[in-house]
Design a protein around this motif. Structure first.
Motif, PDB file in Angstrom:
ATOM      1  N   LEU A   1     -40.478  -3.478 -20.844  1.00  0.00           N
ATOM      2  CA  LEU A   1     -39.687  -2.239 -20.878  1.00  0.00           C
ATOM      3  C   LEU A   1     -40.048  -1.336 -19.711  1.00  0.00           C
ATOM      4  O   LEU A   1     -39.169  -0.800 -19.027  1.00  0.00           O
ATOM      5  N   SER A   2     -41.360  -1.166 -19.493  1.00  0.00           N
ATOM      6  CA  SER A   2     -41.807  -0.320 -18.382  1.00  0.00           C
ATOM      7  C   SER A   2     -41.448  -0.941 -17.038  1.00  0.00           C
ATOM      8  O   SER A   2     -41.072  -0.231 -16.092  1.00  0.00           O
ATOM      9  N   ILE A   3     -41.566  -2.264 -16.935  1.00  0.00           N
ATOM     10  CA  ILE A   3     -41.216  -2.942 -15.685  1.00  0.00           C
ATOM     11  C   ILE A   3     -39.724  -2.798 -15.401  1.00  0.00           C
ATOM     12  O   ILE A   3     -39.305  -2.633 -14.243  1.00  0.00           O
ATOM     13  N   PHE A   4     -38.916  -2.822 -16.455  1.00  0.00           N
ATOM     14  CA  PHE A   4     -37.466  -2.684 -16.286  1.00  0.00           C
ATOM     15  C   PHE A   4     -37.102  -1.347 -15.648  1.00  0.00           C
ATOM     16  O   PHE A   4     -36.338  -1.299 -14.665  1.00  0.00           O
ATOM     17  N   VAL A   5     -37.664  -0.231 -16.196  1.00  0.00           N
ATOM     18  CA  VAL A   5     -37.353   1.073 -15.606  1.00  0.00           C
ATOM     19  C   VAL A   5     -37.982   1.204 -14.218  1.00  0.00           C
ATOM     20  O   VAL A   5     -37.438   1.903 -13.346  1.00  0.00           O
ATOM     21  N   SER A   6     -39.105   0.514 -13.991  1.00  0.00           N
ATOM     22  CA  SER A   6     -39.740   0.565 -12.679  1.00  0.00           C
ATOM     23  C   SER A   6     -38.889  -0.121 -11.628  1.00  0.00           C
ATOM     24  O   SER A   6     -38.809   0.337 -10.480  1.00  0.00           O
ATOM     25  N   VAL A   7     -38.250  -1.228 -12.008  1.00  0.00           N
ATOM     26  CA  VAL A   7     -37.362  -1.928 -11.069  1.00  0.00           C
ATOM     27  C   VAL A   7     -36.184  -1.031 -10.692  1.00  0.00           C
ATOM     28  O   VAL A   7     -35.759  -0.990  -9.520  1.00  0.00           O
ATOM     29  N   ILE A   8     -35.671  -0.289 -11.664  1.00  0.00           N
ATOM     30  CA  ILE A   8     -34.577   0.652 -11.361  1.00  0.00           C
ATOM     31  C   ILE A   8     -35.057   1.697 -10.356  1.00  0.00           C
ATOM     32  O   ILE A   8     -34.358   2.019  -9.380  1.00  0.00           O
ATOM     33  N   ALA A   9     -36.265   2.237 -10.613  1.00  0.00           N
ATOM     34  CA  ALA A   9     -36.813   3.236  -9.684  1.00  0.00           C
ATOM     35  C   ALA A   9     -37.072   2.631  -8.312  1.00  0.00           C
ATOM     36  O   ALA A   9     -36.899   3.298  -7.286  1.00  0.00           O
ATOM     37  N   LEU A  10     -37.483   1.359  -8.279  1.00  0.00           N
ATOM     38  CA  LEU A  10     -37.726   0.678  -7.006  1.00  0.00           C
ATOM     39  C   LEU A  10     -36.433   0.521  -6.223  1.00  0.00           C
ATOM     40  O   LEU A  10     -36.389   0.757  -5.005  1.00  0.00           O
ATOM     41  N   VAL A  11     -35.365   0.131  -6.906  1.00  0.00           N
ATOM     42  CA  VAL A  11     -34.060  -0.030  -6.250  1.00  0.00           C
ATOM     43  C   VAL A  11     -33.558   1.310  -5.722  1.00  0.00           C
ATOM     44  O   VAL A  11     -32.961   1.389  -4.634  1.00  0.00           O
ATOM     45  N   LEU A  12     -33.828   2.400  -6.468  1.00  0.00           N
ATOM     46  CA  LEU A  12     -33.391   3.727  -6.050  1.00  0.00           C
ATOM     47  C   LEU A  12     -34.290   4.328  -4.979  1.00  0.00           C
ATOM     48  O   LEU A  12     -34.015   5.417  -4.469  1.00  0.00           O
ATOM     49  N   GLY A  13     -35.367   3.629  -4.652  1.00  0.00           N
ATOM     50  CA  GLY A  13     -36.279   4.118  -3.629  1.00  0.00           C
ATOM     51  C   GLY A  13     -37.224   5.207  -4.099  1.00  0.00           C
ATOM     52  O   GLY A  13     -37.789   5.952  -3.286  1.00  0.00           O
ATOM     53  N   LYS A  14     -37.419   5.322  -5.416  1.00  0.00           N
ATOM     54  CA  LYS A  14     -38.284   6.360  -5.972  1.00  0.00           C
ATOM     55  C   LYS A  14     -39.750   5.940  -5.998  1.00  0.00           C
ATOM     56  O   LYS A  14     -40.636   6.755  -5.739  1.00  0.00           O
ATOM     57  N   TRP A  15     -40.015   4.682  -6.372  1.00  0.00           N
ATOM     58  CA  TRP A  15     -41.382   4.191  -6.498  1.00  0.00           C
ATOM     59  C   TRP A  15     -41.588   3.010  -5.555  1.00  0.00           C
ATOM     60  O   TRP A  15     -40.652   2.294  -5.223  1.00  0.00           O
TER      61      TRP A  15
END
Length: 512
Positions: free
Chosen positions: A381-395
């Motif tokens: 679950l945490s990795i899923f939201v992290s991938v979204i943030a990675l794609v958006l250039g946030k993390w």
């Protein structure tokens, strides 16, 4: 007749107050975890000192700017303090419905019992902690410039706001036990409090400050209309809580429920994994067939996505600090939420049938190993939201890997150590009435605090000496040995549990 009734009611209040003062001595945890209590007491003293320093700093800052009203500044902070106070109450505060069961069979008016517990919640010492900040600020900033009446009015009014927060929390917490989706209620409430920021033609911080400053000045001047409104809101919340608590007490005592026939899955997919597979099946059945474990899982999912969305829609500008609010903080929170929630209930659900785990050697070891693997699955679950943030250039990718490995290693292993401490049974379906909810495990709380503080220290030190990249690599290298040696760690936890086997069994049975 009225005099007799009032006398009897106040006598009931006094007797139940006396019982609440003795409640800690009746707890299974009384006399245990003294070291943890001392540490928490020291932490509490530091918090009080911090509030005092904050009050003095804010008073000095306001005193330098003669164009700003001290009362207006205080009441413009009220929505933020209200929100913080509300969230902190989830750590320890109980609802009256959790305490009423021992008195339900006595010839006492149920209204009087519930009112007694509501009043005791309002008068507990935790509801006066904020005065450590409010009183010094009022004496230093409001009294010299606006007079004694404004200072006293501000102190009393803020205390009423804290009481309103307590009553609102009781209502929300009671409703959430019915359905986790009632978490929307406080979100709506906080959205209403922030309405001046985004509502109207002049939406913004100026409108927000003017709105709450105006209300605060009228309340501090003892404006009768505003005070009647504030007291009226508190009174309404008080009687709504009394009605809600009474209805939940009746529902819990009657335990009326309907059972729907459902298809029972055998989870044959896990047969290939032997005993670990059997325990995985039990974990699935535990969650999908029982209300409390299922709500715990839903809360974890909600908090992960809520924190992630809060980060995305909050304009927080990052900095090159040792622990950046822009990325590190929010990413780390999304990863540690499952462990923080699960540690307080680890093995408590299994306490309902703990005797069966003691029949064969290594049963508990296999169960702990299974729970560790399940916690690894929750990382998805945490990795899923992290991938979204990675794609958006946030993390950054390196930061996500660092926190993923830390959570899979040191964090989850520290969470599993709570199994050595937790020895109170949590009902699988009963929502409110349980002695487990009346006690808080101080050692478990220290474990959670340590799991949060450890990566902060590591990253802060390596960022101060080197840079962010080396800090993340240091956290990765620190976490990998824990992951590779997880079976050894779990074996040590299992051995310590077995040394307390009979004490565990006794406490699990006594707390059912």
């Amino acid at each position: 007749m009225l005099k007799t009734t009032l006398y009897r009611r106040f006598s009931i209040y006094a007797e139940l107050f006396h019982h609440r003062r003795l409640a800690e001595r009746r707890s299974l945890f009384h006399g245990k975890n003294q070291t943890a209590k001392i540490i928490l007491s020291i932490t509490g003293i530091f918090i009080l000192i911090y509030l005092l320093i904050l009050a003095i700093s804010l008073a000095l800052l306001v005193s330098k700017d003669q164009s700003v009203s001290p009362t207006g500044v205080l009441f413009s902070l009220t929505p933020f303090l209200f929100t913080i106070d509300f969230l902190l109450r989830f750590i320890a505060q109980q609802t009256p419905a959790q305490m009423i069961k021992p008195y339900s069979l006595l010839p006492l008016p149920r209204h009087a019992c519930i009112e007694s517990f509501l009043i005791s919640n309002l008068l507990c010492i935790g509801n006066f902690i904020w005065q450590v900040m409010i009183i010094p600020y009022s004496l230093m900033a409001i009294l010299p410039r606006e007079g004694l009446i404004m200072a006293l009015g501000s102190i009393i009014a803020f205390q009423f706001v804290i009481w309103l927060s307590s009553l609102f929390y009781l209502l929300v917490r009671t409703r959430i036990t019915d359905s986790v989706f009632w978490i929307v209620l406080p979100l709506i409430w906080f959205a209403i409090l922030a309405l001046p920021l985004y509502g109207g033609k002049n939406a913004g911080w100026d409108q927000y400050f003017n709105f709450y400053s105006t209300i605060g000045k009228h309340i501090a001047r003892i404006n009768v209309i505003y005070w009647l409104g504030l007291i009226g809101i508190i009174t309404i919340f008080f009687f709504i809580n009394r009605k809600e608590q009474e209805s939940h007490v009746i529902k819990e005592l009657s335990k009326q429920s309907t059972t729907n026939l459902q298809h029972i899955s055998e989870y044959r997919l896990f047969n290939r994994f032997g005993m670990i597979g059997e325990y995985i099946k039990m974990e699935f059945k535990l969650v999908f067939r029982n209300k409390n474990p299922r709500k715990t899982l839903l809360l974890i999912i909600f908090y992960i996505f809520f924190n992630f969305l809060l980060y995305l829609f909050t304009d927080i500008k990052g900095s090159e600090e040792l622990f950046s609010w822009k990325a590190d903080f929010w990413c780390f929170i999304c990863f540690i939420i499952p462990g923080g929630i699960l540690s307080s209930r680890l093995m408590s659900y299994e306490g309902n049938y703990m005797d069966f785990y003691m029949i064969h050697k290594n049963n508990l070891y296999q169960l702990l190993l299974t729970k560790y693997y399940c916690y690894l699955c929750l990382l998805s679950l945490s990795i899923f939201v992290s991938v979204i943030a990675l794609v958006l250039g946030k993390w950054s990718l390196l930061m996500i890997i660092a926190y993923t490995l830390y959570t899979a290693g040191p964090n989850d292993i520290m969470v599993l150590h709570a199994a050595i401490i937790n020895d109170q049974t949590t009902p699988l379906d009963t929502k409110l009435i349980s002695r487990t909810n009346n006690s808080y495990n101080y050692v478990t709380m220290l474990i959670q605090f340590g799991a949060i503080l450890l990566p902060v220290i590591i990253i802060a030190i390596f960022r101060a000496i080197f840079n962010s990249t080396i800090a993340y690599w240091a956290l990765i290298l620190f976490s990998i040995p824990f992951i590779l040696s997880h079976k050894w760690w779990i074996q040590q936890i299992y051995r310590k549990m077995m040394t307390r086997k009979y004490e565990h069994l006794e406490n699990f049975r006594a707390s059912k």
